[in-house]
Design an enzyme around this catalytic site. Sequence first.
Site, PDB file in Angstrom:
ATOM      1  N   GLU A   1     -29.822  -3.593 -24.532  1.00  0.00           N
ATOM      2  CA  GLU A   1     -28.358  -3.745 -24.507  1.00  0.00           C
ATOM      3  C   GLU A   1     -27.934  -5.200 -24.716  1.00  0.00           C
ATOM      4  O   GLU A   1     -26.771  -5.470 -25.004  1.00  0.00           O
ATOM      5  CB  GLU A   1     -27.764  -3.177 -23.208  1.00  0.00           C
ATOM      6  CG  GLU A   1     -27.964  -1.666 -23.033  1.00  0.00           C
ATOM      7  CD  GLU A   1     -27.216  -0.824 -24.060  1.00  0.00           C
ATOM      8  OE1 GLU A   1     -27.126  -1.237 -25.226  1.00  0.00           O
ATOM      9  OE2 GLU A   1     -26.743   0.264 -23.679  1.00  0.00           O
TER      10      GLU A   1
ATOM     11  N   THR B   1     -19.730  -3.828 -27.973  1.00  0.00           N
ATOM     12  CA  THR B   1     -19.450  -3.579 -26.554  1.00  0.00           C
ATOM     13  C   THR B   1     -19.177  -4.889 -25.815  1.00  0.00           C
ATOM     14  O   THR B   1     -18.331  -4.942 -24.920  1.00  0.00           O
ATOM     15  CB  THR B   1     -20.628  -2.811 -25.916  1.00  0.00           C
ATOM     16  OG1 THR B   1     -20.752  -1.573 -26.628  1.00  0.00           O
ATOM     17  CG2 THR B   1     -20.395  -2.515 -24.450  1.00  0.00           C
TER      18      THR B   1
END
Length: 308
Positions: free
Chosen positions: A132, A183
């Site tokens: 991530e 994100t």
Amino acid sequence: MGTEELIIEAPASIANLGPAFDVAALAINPPSDIVKVKVTDGDGVFIRNSGEYASSLPSEGNGNSAYLVATRAIELAGLRRRIEIEVIKRIKPASGLGSSGATSAAVAYALNKLLNLSLSEWDLVELASYGELASAGVRHMDNVAASLLGGLVLVNPVIRRVIRVNFPELSIVVVIEGSKPNTGFMRSILPKAYELSDVVANMANVAQLVASVLMNDLDLFSRVITNDRVAMPYRVKAYEHWGVVKSVLENHGALGVILSGAGPSIAAFFKEKPQVNEIKTELMSAGLSPVVILTKPSNEGAREINHY
Ligand SMILES: Nc1ncnc2c1ncn2[C@@H]1O[C@H](COP(=O)(O)OP(=O)(O)O)[C@@H](O)[C@H]1O
Ligand SMILES: N[C@@H](CCOP(=O)(O)O)C(=O)O
């Protein structure tokens, strides 16, 4: 050692589930990602992308979530190995369906086996969360935990524990419209501090959201899932399609309509299978060009498959 290879499929995920920012996520399938991971003698991590969305991915270096997970796995193993990964990208990147997280989960699952890491459930989630960093800049664990374990996951980095529970058999409609920068950007637009009353409201909603799933209480589920004061209200302002998509999905009887992860996808939960073609037609008449997916919760997480 000789050559060892695994093919792993991991489901997509809807993170946050309304009020549970960074805490809860639900695995859904379709769509899913597939990775082929090969370990041989030698050195280095090599990534190749294929599949419908291959062209939107970085293939080399630390831009690809698969690369970050593989280099961390090698570090944990303390070994010299050559790792070749083919990412078969079937979940649209940057759409709010945990695309980078699904790849990360699949690679972590494969390398835990191929490098004999014997990681605990939590350590496996942590390993996958390194991916991530490529898209969010932080190791949030909700998407990767759902893609690894399936069902509804609740992650708690404070005590290093992940809990998964089966999710009821609802129908889910996902409307993918437009895209987001990444994100990380959608995290940067959130407030740095919150009113105590908002924090308390969110704690109450998350607690009752989990209870609604455990008790299979769809009325309660419907009331709490849309009730967020931490992320959704700030993020939906960035998505012009939010208002019209929400109202079309509600008119079709959705129990709840939420932003999926950091968006732009919008997810809606239904007791009965809705008329997806009608939903799509209405959205197109409103000037949108959406991809509309009818999907369901996946109580199965990452798993080995024989061929692809
Ligand atoms: N293996 C991967 N799968 C998907 N996206 C990836 C991957 N590796 C890097 N990325 C990058 O991450 C970004 C998408 O990730 P993210 O914003 O977390 O989207 P989402 O979780 O909504 O799919 C894109 O810029 C994409 O190029
Ligand atoms: N909890 C994260 C989830 C991001 O999900 P994605 O699928 O949009 O990457 C966040 O809300 O930032």
